[in-house]
Design an enzyme around this catalytic site. Structure first.
Site, PDB file in Angstrom:
ATOM      1  N   LYS A 193      33.064  36.554  43.877  1.00 53.41           N
ATOM      2  CA  LYS A 193      33.385  36.825  45.281  1.00 53.41           C
ATOM      3  C   LYS A 193      33.659  38.317  45.466  1.00 53.41           C
ATOM      4  CE  LYS A 193      37.072  36.898  47.687  1.00 53.41           C
ATOM      5  NZ  LYS A 193      36.698  38.085  48.481  1.00 53.41           N
ATOM      6  N   GLY A 246      41.993  43.743  41.516  1.00 50.63           N
ATOM      7  CA  GLY A 246      42.490  44.013  42.866  1.00 50.63           C
ATOM      8  C   GLY A 246      43.934  44.457  42.798  1.00 50.63           C
ATOM      9  N   SER A 247      44.653  44.243  43.872  1.00 50.88           N
ATOM     10  CA  SER A 247      46.019  44.756  43.945  1.00 50.88           C
ATOM     11  C   SER A 247      46.976  43.880  43.129  1.00 50.88           C
ATOM     12  CB  SER A 247      46.475  44.790  45.403  1.00 50.88           C
ATOM     13  OG  SER A 247      46.505  43.477  45.917  1.00 50.88           O
ATOM     14  N   THR A 248      48.102  44.459  42.766  1.00 50.72           N
ATOM     15  CA  THR A 248      49.114  43.730  41.990  1.00 50.72           C
ATOM     16  C   THR A 248      49.646  42.548  42.797  1.00 50.72           C
ATOM     17  OG1 THR A 248      49.644  45.693  40.730  1.00 50.72           O
ATOM     18  CG2 THR A 248      51.363  44.000  40.851  1.00 50.72           C
ATOM     19  N   GLY A 251      47.159  39.868  42.691  1.00 44.16           N
ATOM     20  CA  GLY A 251      47.100  39.386  41.309  1.00 44.16           C
ATOM     21  C   GLY A 251      48.187  38.356  41.031  1.00 44.16           C
ATOM     22  N   GLU A 268      43.126  42.632  36.396  1.00 45.33           N
ATOM     23  CA  GLU A 268      43.046  44.102  36.378  1.00 45.33           C
ATOM     24  C   GLU A 268      43.619  44.581  37.703  1.00 45.33           C
ATOM     25  OE1 GLU A 268      42.166  45.885  33.933  1.00 45.33           O
ATOM     26  OE2 GLU A 268      41.074  44.517  32.635  1.00 45.33           O
ATOM     27  N   CYS A 302      41.685  52.636  40.753  1.00 46.36           N
ATOM     28  CA  CYS A 302      42.907  52.083  40.160  1.00 46.36           C
ATOM     29  C   CYS A 302      43.520  53.056  39.163  1.00 46.36           C
ATOM     30  CB  CYS A 302      42.587  50.766  39.477  1.00 46.36           C
ATOM     31  SG  CYS A 302      41.228  50.899  38.316  1.00 46.36           S
ATOM     32  N   GLU A 399      51.209  52.825  45.109  1.00 48.84           N
ATOM     33  CA  GLU A 399      49.793  53.173  45.016  1.00 48.84           C
ATOM     34  C   GLU A 399      49.286  53.513  46.419  1.00 48.84           C
ATOM     35  OE1 GLU A 399      47.205  49.904  43.918  1.00 48.84           O
ATOM     36  OE2 GLU A 399      46.075  51.237  42.596  1.00 48.84           O
TER      37      GLU A 399
END
Ligand code: NAD
Length: 505
Positions: A193, A246-248, A251, A268, A302, A399
């Site tokens: 996706k 993607g983002s934390t 995640g 990741e 990232c 970030e």
């Protein structure tokens, strides 16, 4: 938007205007297909704000179909494809990406707004990913362990099964190829996706994969929204493993969704990576390299080194030279081969980045370069340097994911390590020093998945890429990655000699 120049065409002889007016379906079971709901979404070119093309968006019924196709491929022709043939197909796909690099570069540059000079490098990286994983297919092997007595034992490595792979918008092509190549090398089938804003390049790669001979269902692409289509895919009982970039924050949600039903997951995630510059560094190398380390991909990386930690004795000189070179960066038309910084992904993201710069000002940082959106309708933001930053400020901890660097002074090696580690992330770090022993000491002390010493570069096929702490777990790009897509099965065989019953031993 200007057409690609002759210079681009020299490097990319197949370049052509393929995107505008293009309408793309989902890619399921070896072919483009409409979404069950009929939903088609307009894509906007970030650098111009103009319509770029239209793409179908997947919903739950489409995910069901894609997972079923992936399972059928595993139970059918793809599952029966021997390792040497998988390696040949991966090489063929690498060749096809290389042959179509002009078209892919233009698609990616226009869809993401990223400078075509950066995209060219990323496509080179994508080709090498497939070649690397083609070359390691032969290393997939079990082992036979002598246990004595009458037992013959051995282990088998088997593909995990159907993998859901979810990638973000910042490197749609590269992140997809980082994910696809080890999964396919291991013999898994994939439902990938992409972000709904940036589906174009990976849809084209799936087509190329079919053209070079990957069986239908081995690769399925379902662009769609994360919280609906993405989470449905993650939870799907037909999915055996989830690989997410993607983002934390997302995640964490993915990890939670992978608990019921339980499935393997690798993450990741985000970063706030430090770039440490000691007074003994070669500044003629460290300064331009540090500039590249944050502004590559307009800071939407990232592993962007978004905190520059500089030894106090050279801090003022470093910051003034750094800010001076930032003023020379060429920001503009992503398709111009001279452009170094293209646009951000969207005007909404640009405004978010600007909000962080304003927050930095309020917290007492000094804006010594940039600090404002670029001209025109596109989502441009000028490369920005925040000086006088303390590591506890929001701009040093969160970030920003844009072309904004926070310059922070440190006193000595221990202070540098303390500041470098004082964030929740741990993805990457770069160290600039003339003392190799110090380079090694600092590399060992930093809590990050990767450290570069006197080089700004980050991602090479063969070198493990991934994070510590809130930057996630699992490694990409390396031979270790294969294990994330393999199950290990132990087999015990009685050769018939006695005693074979352990209760009688
Ligand atoms: P994001 O987490 O918002 O979205 C990433 C992907 O997840 C998208 O495809 C999105 O549609 C999907 N998604 C969102 N919510 C979901 C849900 N509930 N269930 C399933 N899928 C969902 O991240 P983003 O803003 O698109 O990407 C930028 C982030 O990615 C940054 O934090 C960046 O650091 C990180 N990133 C990490 C790496 C790495 O290798 N560590 C590489 C690139 C980007």
């Amino acid at each position: 938007m200007a057409a690609p120049t002759d210079e681009v065409n020299r490097y990319f002889p197949h370049s052509m205007a393929v995107v505008t007016g293009n309408e793309r379906g989902l890619f399921i079971d070896g072919e483009q297909t409409e979404a069950a709901s009929g939903e088609v979404r307009e894509l906007i070119e970030p650098a111009t704000g103009e319509p770029l093309g239209r793409a179908a968006m997947a919903g739950e019924a489409d995910v069901d179909r894609a997972v079923a196709a992936a399972r059928a491929a595993l139970d059918g022709p793809w599952g029966r494809t021997p390792p040497n043939e998988r390696a040949r197909l991966l090489q063929a796909l690498a060749d096809a990406i290389a042959a179509n690099r002009g078209e892919l570069a233009e698609i990616e540059s226009r869809n993401v707004g990223k400078a075509i000079s950066s995209v060219k490098a990323e496509i080179g990286g994508a080709v090498e990913n497939f070649r690397f994983f083609a070359s390691v297919v032969g290393s997939i092997a079990g082992r036979s362990n002598p246990v004595g007595g009458s037992l013959l034992t051995y282990s088998l490595k088997e593909p995990v099964g159907v993998c859901a792979q979810i990638v973000p918008w910042n490197y749609p092509l590269l992140m997809a190829t980082w994910k696809l190549s080890p999964a396919l090398a291991a013999g898994c089938s994939v439902v990938l996706k992409p972000d709904p804003q940036t589906p174009l390049s990976v849809l084209r790669i799936a087509e190329l994969a079919t053209e070079v001979g990957f069986p239908a269902g081995a690769i399925n692409i379902v662009p769609g929204d994360g919280p609906s289509t993405g989470s449905y895919l993650v939870k799907h009982p037909g999915v055996d493993k989830v690989a997410f970039t993607g983002s934390t924050k997302t995640g964490g949600e993915i990890m939670r969704l992978c608990s019921d039903p339980i499935k393997r997951v690798t993450l990741e995630l985000g970063g706030k990576s430090p770039n440490l510059v000691f007074a003994d560094a070669d500044l003629d190398d460290a300064i331009p390299s540090s500039v590249w380390s944050i502004y590559y991909a307009a800071g939407q990386s990232c592993e962007a080194r978004s905190r520059v930690l500089v030894e106090a004795s050279i801090y003022d000189d470093f910051v003034s030279r750094f800010a001076g070179s930032v003023g020379n960066l060429k920001v503009g038309d992503p398709l111009d081969p001279e452009t170094q910084i293209g646009s951000l992904i969207s005007t909404a993201h640009r405004d978010r980045v600007h909000g962080y710069v304003e927050r930095g000002r309020e917290e007492g940082a000094e804006v010594v370069a940039g600090g404002a959106p670029g001209d025109g309708k596109g989502a441009f933001y000028m490369p920005t340097v925040l000086a006088g930053v303390r590591n506890d400020m929001v701009v040093a901890q969160e970030e920003i994911f844009g072309p904004v660097v926070a310059a922070i002074p440190f006193e000595d090696e221990a202070d540098a390590i303390r500041i470098a580690n004082d964030v929740r992330y741990g993805l990457f770090a770069t160290v600039w020093t003339g003392d190799p022993a110090r380079g090694h000491r600092v590399a060992r002390a930093i809590k990050a998945g990767m450290v570069g010493i006197n080089t700004p570069y980050t991602a090479f096929p063969g070198i493990p890429f991934g994070g510590y702490k809130q930057s996630g777990f699992g490694r990409e790009l390396s031979i270790d990655t294969l294990d994330l897509y393999l199950e290990t099965k132990g087999v015990l065989l009685s050769t018939g000699a006695k005693p074979s019953n352990p209760f009688r031993l």
